[in-house]
Structures are given as C-alpha cells and as structure tokens.
Design an enzyme around this catalytic site. Structure first.
Site, PDB file in Angstrom:
ATOM      1  CB  SER A 171       0.396   1.431  -6.164  1.00  0.00           C
ATOM      2  OG  SER A 171      -0.096   1.444  -7.487  1.00  0.00           O
ATOM      3  CE1 TYR A 181      -4.942  -0.211  -4.687  1.00  0.00           C
ATOM      4  CE2 TYR A 181      -3.606   1.265  -6.017  1.00  0.00           C
ATOM      5  CZ  TYR A 181      -3.796   0.038  -5.417  1.00  0.00           C
ATOM      6  OH  TYR A 181      -2.834  -0.939  -5.543  1.00  0.00           O
TER       7      TYR A 181
END
Length: 266
Positions: A153, A166
């Site tokens: 990401s 995350y």
C-alpha cells in the site's frame, strides 16, 4: 548482441498455461487481479474466507476448471497448506502467487488505546499471512521459475493519523519483498505493488455491489485524472507474473495515479 532474426511478436496471452494463486481473490483488488489473470490466459485459484463471494466469482466468470475456489484463512498455517496443496493437486503446478488478503480498514484509533490483540490481528492477517503463503508455495514456484507479487500500500510510505498497525504491516511487506527476492532468486522473482486510492464498491459480491460514489474532486486530485480500479492493479500484477518481467525483482511498484507525487495544500 542483437541477432539477425526478426523480432518475435509479443504474446497475446502472457499467462497461457500458467497457474496463479490469489489470496483474498473473491472481492476488491483480489478479484481484479484474478480476472486479469484469466484474461491473460492463465488459470487461477482464489482463496477467500467469504465462500459466498468466491462462488459468485466462479458463476459470473463461467470458465470451468480454469478458475477454482478454496476457503482460506491466511492467518492459519494449516489452511494455507491446504490451499497450496489444492493448487498442486488440481493444476499440477504453481507459477504465480499474489498475496492480497488483508484487513482493509487502516484506521484503529489512538495508539495508546490500541489493544495488543488488535495489533496482532493486523500482523497475522496482513504480514504473517504472506510469510505462510510464500513458505508453502516456494517449492512449486522454484520448480517452475515462478513469481510472487505482494499487495502492499502507499500507506507504507505516507500516513493518516491512527493507522499504525496497517502502515507497519504494509511497510513490513515491502521490506519482506526485497529480502525474499534476494533469498529466492534467481529461480523465483518477488515484487510488491503498492496501490493508492482504489475504488472497490463495484467489485464486491452481488449482494453488496454498488456503483462508487466519487466526486469530481476525488478524481482530479490524481494527476492521472481519476481514482483507480482493481483492474489497474490486475494489469500490473499480470506483467509481474509473466515472462515479460523476467528482469524485474525486488521492486515496489506504486500505482496511485500519481497522487503521492502531487504536492497538496489545504
């Protein structure tokens, strides 16, 4: 040295006769990758906890045994072993592994209020999962000079507040990518894709599928002029799995429409 023979045409089906495993392949980016593999001539095994979503994929794709489904918990080693063994038994080979399954929600609230169990849940689903899948798929991937693609990401590189688990797991996935590229090469290539804003509302199971609600401002903040789609990620994944990327390994590819390159002022 150039040869005197005419250049060969680019293959129209770069994944023909190749088998690709996609974790979290029933919805969102994973579904986009799986569909791109099928369009490129490959066979795909999707692993997903949501069996209903996976069965909907198989019904909508309607490609027979070229697409198969296994219920998969990527945080459980036994489940991962079963997933990989199914691929060997059903297809006889593994040419590509796309580690996509993850907890998609980045926001968890203030770090000082975060429970250790929640932190560990992100680690298990987003990072340990990729380790387990790589561990058990590597022998078959080595045999067929395969390729691993880890879906990371842009949050490995930039952040919003209260997204530490995350961001940490996606950053760890990028680091694991280049480490494994050194360890597994030259037989197996390993790369990462770091998507930015990818709209997935239209890529869910039928009961939850709906058109995305995106404003003009959402699109124009991207230099490419639009928000991304799972197909955008799928096209890049196909390239990284195919022989066309034979000289590419250990890299992290940012696919975000240029958003992380654009200076933004409130």
């Amino acid at each position: 040295m150039p040869t005197s023979t005419p250049p060969a045409p680019t293959p129209t089906l770069p994944l023909r006769h190749r088998v690709v495993l996609v974790t979290g392949g029933a919805q969102g980016i994973g579904r986009g990758v799986a569909e791109s593999v099928l369009r490129a001539g490959g066979s795909v095994l999707i692993g997903d906890l949501d069996v209903e979503a996976g069965r909907a994929c198989l019904a909508e794709w309607d490609v027979g045994d070229k697409a198969q489904l296994v219920e998969l918990d990527v945080s459980c080693e036994t489940s991962v072993q079963h997933f990989v063994q199914h691929a060997r038994d059903a297809f006889g080979r593994i040419d590509g592994l796309v580690n996509n399954a993850a907890i998609a929600e980045p926001h968890v609230g203030p770090l000082e209020a975060l429970e250790l169990a929640e932190w560990n849940r992100y680690l298990a689903s987003n990072l340990t999962s990729a380790f387990l899948c790589c561990k058990h798929a590597l022998p078959s991937l080595r045999e067929h000079e395969g390729s691993i693609v880890n879906i990371a990401s842009t949050r490995a590189l930039q952040s919003e507040a209260h997204t530490e688990p995350y961001a940490a797991t996606k950053g760890g996935l990028v680091a694991m990518t280049h480490a494994l590229a050194i360890s597994a090469g030259p037989e197996v290539r390993v790369n990462a894709i770091s998507p930015g804003w990818i709209t997935t509302e239209a890529w869910q199971k039928p009961a939850e599928r709906h058109p995305p609600k995106l404003s003009h401002e959402d699109h124009v903040q991207h230099p490419a002029g639009r928000v991304g789609t799972p197909e955008d990620v799928g096209h890049l994944a196909v390239y990284l799995i195919s022989p066309q990327s034979a000289f590419v390994t250990g890299q992290n590819f940012i696919i975000d429409g240029g958003m992380t390159r654009k200076m933004q002022y409130a």
